[in-house]
Scaffold this active site. Structure first.
Site, PDB file in Angstrom:
ATOM      1  N   ASP A  66       0.727  -1.215   0.135  1.00  0.00           N
ATOM      2  CA  ASP A  66       0.070   0.090   0.125  1.00  0.00           C
ATOM      3  C   ASP A  66       0.975   1.375   0.104  1.00  0.00           C
ATOM      4  OD1 ASP A  66      -3.247   0.498   0.687  1.00  0.00           O
ATOM      5  OD2 ASP A  66      -2.055   1.969   1.471  1.00  0.00           O
TER       6      ASP A  66
ATOM      7  N   ASP B  92      -7.743  -3.001  -5.125  1.00  0.00           N
ATOM      8  CA  ASP B  92      -8.935  -2.415  -4.454  1.00  0.00           C
ATOM      9  C   ASP B  92      -8.639  -0.779  -4.191  1.00  0.00           C
ATOM     10  OD1 ASP B  92     -11.119  -1.903  -2.693  1.00  0.00           O
ATOM     11  OD2 ASP B  92     -10.368  -3.216  -0.907  1.00  0.00           O
TER      12      ASP B  92
ATOM     13  N   CYS C  21     -15.334   0.314  -3.781  1.00  0.00           N
ATOM     14  CA  CYS C  21     -16.822   0.429  -3.056  1.00  0.00           C
ATOM     15  C   CYS C  21     -17.489   1.439  -3.344  1.00  0.00           C
ATOM     16  CB  CYS C  21     -16.349   0.169  -1.416  1.00  0.00           C
ATOM     17  SG  CYS C  21     -15.154   1.585  -0.866  1.00  0.00           S
TER      18      CYS C  21
END
Length: 434
Positions: A263, A306, A359
């Site tokens: 990340d 993601d 999302c």
């Protein structure tokens, strides 16, 4: 605290959120620190009022004729606690901490207002500027889909199959009325809270401490399953964050192969170490953001993105975010999504897969990003897989429980609270020719 004090506190927090445009979680935390006499039950009840008011800010404002903090707080109590006006007035009577009741004309308007006469964006409880984007993403039923983002969410858990099975965890969580999820095979659900209730703190349970389960929305679990991660594969979780999907993938892969968790933000990544240890996940290698990962280029069976996004699919849990979201913020997220997809492509081996997850329910962040990626990487062998067929094979009894959209010879899917019963998620899978 009595109801009057709780309502007054909620109005204070709502005023703070509006005036300073700050995250509601921070405002509630600061209020609690400044009012240490308030017990956990009080704080939970105040939080319920605040979150309900923010979830339905526009529809409550329409019904009250006022979007001010006091009007929204009263609306949230009347609606969220299912109280009649006279009942609320009686509950506040004699409470010196209670705010003054609204006038009869206002509470009468609240009870008699017809939301069907309101503009679509009001019925959907979203800002005006985002309405057209949601309509483009979700089609004719977009108002009902968006309105479902204004309901209270359940608490979803994922069983860690490296240490337990679902029956064992459901039994351990029986005091909380936990049940097996509808769709995710390792999912467990504790229903949305009602009235002034609160979700249990499952992280203090022995099963959580032993690594039997993790908190993870059912939609996120399904996205991990759709990636098709298999035992023995080489996988890169490029936007691992706190590691929720890395943990799910590790269990899917039965602790074999290798997962590389990375990340760009070390603060987001920090919790992964403790979570991996608790879960017993031994096939995950965590990469520092400064680490050179050139050695992984062109070698991954699966690269999972993601992606950073507006989070519109999680507005049930973070309703304040929809009122802070701006067109500039959306544009910035789109730039970040394109950049991370371009980076991810470098790691996918010939014959490998690239999974793209958000999302968000905004098409600009979803299908449009995949289409743009294919244009930028024409000739590199990437093609959109038929994710709708994958969903049907994985969940043959729930074929109609997601939105399937054809794209570039394949298909992509969107999960929504109304249709799937999960947070809002978009999933696309790209396959690279061998």
């Amino acid at each position: 605290m009595r109801l009057g004090g709780r309502l007054a506190a909620a109005i204070e927090v709502l005023s703070d959120v509006e005036a300073r445009r700050r995250p509601v979680a921070d405002a509630l935390k600061d209020w609690g620190l400044a009012h240490r006499f308030a017990g956990s039950g009080d704080r939970a009840a105040i939080g319920n009022i605040v979150y309900d008011a923010l979830r339905k800010k526009r529809s409550y404002g329409f019904r009250m004729g006022d979007e001010g903090a006091a009007a929204l707080g009263f609306a949230a109590v009347l609606d969220g606690l299912g109280m009649e006006t006279a009942e609320l007035a009686a509950a506040l009577d004699g409470d010196r901490f209670a705010p003054a009741m609204p006038g009869d004309d206002q509470v009468g308007r609240f009870g008699g207002a017809d939301l069907s006469e309101a503009p679509d964006a009001v019925r959907a409880d979203v800002p005006d500027w985002i309405a057209a984007r949601l309509e483009a993403s979700l089609g004719d039923g977009w108002v009902e889909e968006a309105a479902a983002l204004s309901t209270r969410p359940p608490l979803d858990l994922r069983v860690n199959t490296l240490k337990a099975d679902r029956d064992k965890v459901v039994k351990a969580l029986a005091p909380f009325d936990a049940t097996a999820s509808d769709l995710a095979p390792e999912g467990i659900r504790i229903a949305a809270i009602e009235g002034a209730g609160r979700h249990p703190n499952v992280q203090v349970e022995a099963g959580f401490q032993k690594g039997w389960f993790e908190v993870q929305d059912e939609g996120s679990q399904l996205a991990a399953l759709l990636s098709g991660a298999a035992p023995g594969e080489q996988v890169l979780d490029l936007c691992a964050g706190a590691g929720g999907k890395s943990l799910a993938l590790a269990a899917m892969m039965e602790n074999t192969g290798q997962i590389h968790a990375a990340d760009s933000d070390r603060h987001r990544l920090a919790p992964i170490h403790e979570r991996l240890a608790r879960a017993g996940s031994r096939n995950v290698q965590v990469h520092d953001p400064r680490e050179d990962m050139a050695g992984l280029i062109g070698s991954m069976d699966l690269t999972l993105v993601d992606a950073p996004c507006t989070g519109s699919g999680t507005w049930r849990r973070r309703p304040d975010a929809k009122w802070r979201l701006s067109e500039n913020a959306l544009a910035k997220r789109i730039e970040e999504q394109d950049a991370v997809l371009d980076r991810a492509a470098r790691f996918v081996r010939p014959g490998g897969r690239l999974a793209y997850v958000t999302c968000s329910l905004i098409a600009d962040e979803n299908a449009a990003r995949i289409a743009a990626f294919l244009e930028r990487h024409a000739g590199e062998g990437f093609a959109v897989a038929d994710t709708g067929a994958r969903w049907a094979a994985m969940l043959p009894e729930a074929i109609e429980r997601c939105r399937v959209r054809d794209l570039a010879g394949g298909s992509v899917i969107t999960m929504t609270p109304k249709l799937t019963g999960t947070d809002g998620f978009f999933f696309a899978l790209l396959e690279r020719a061998g």
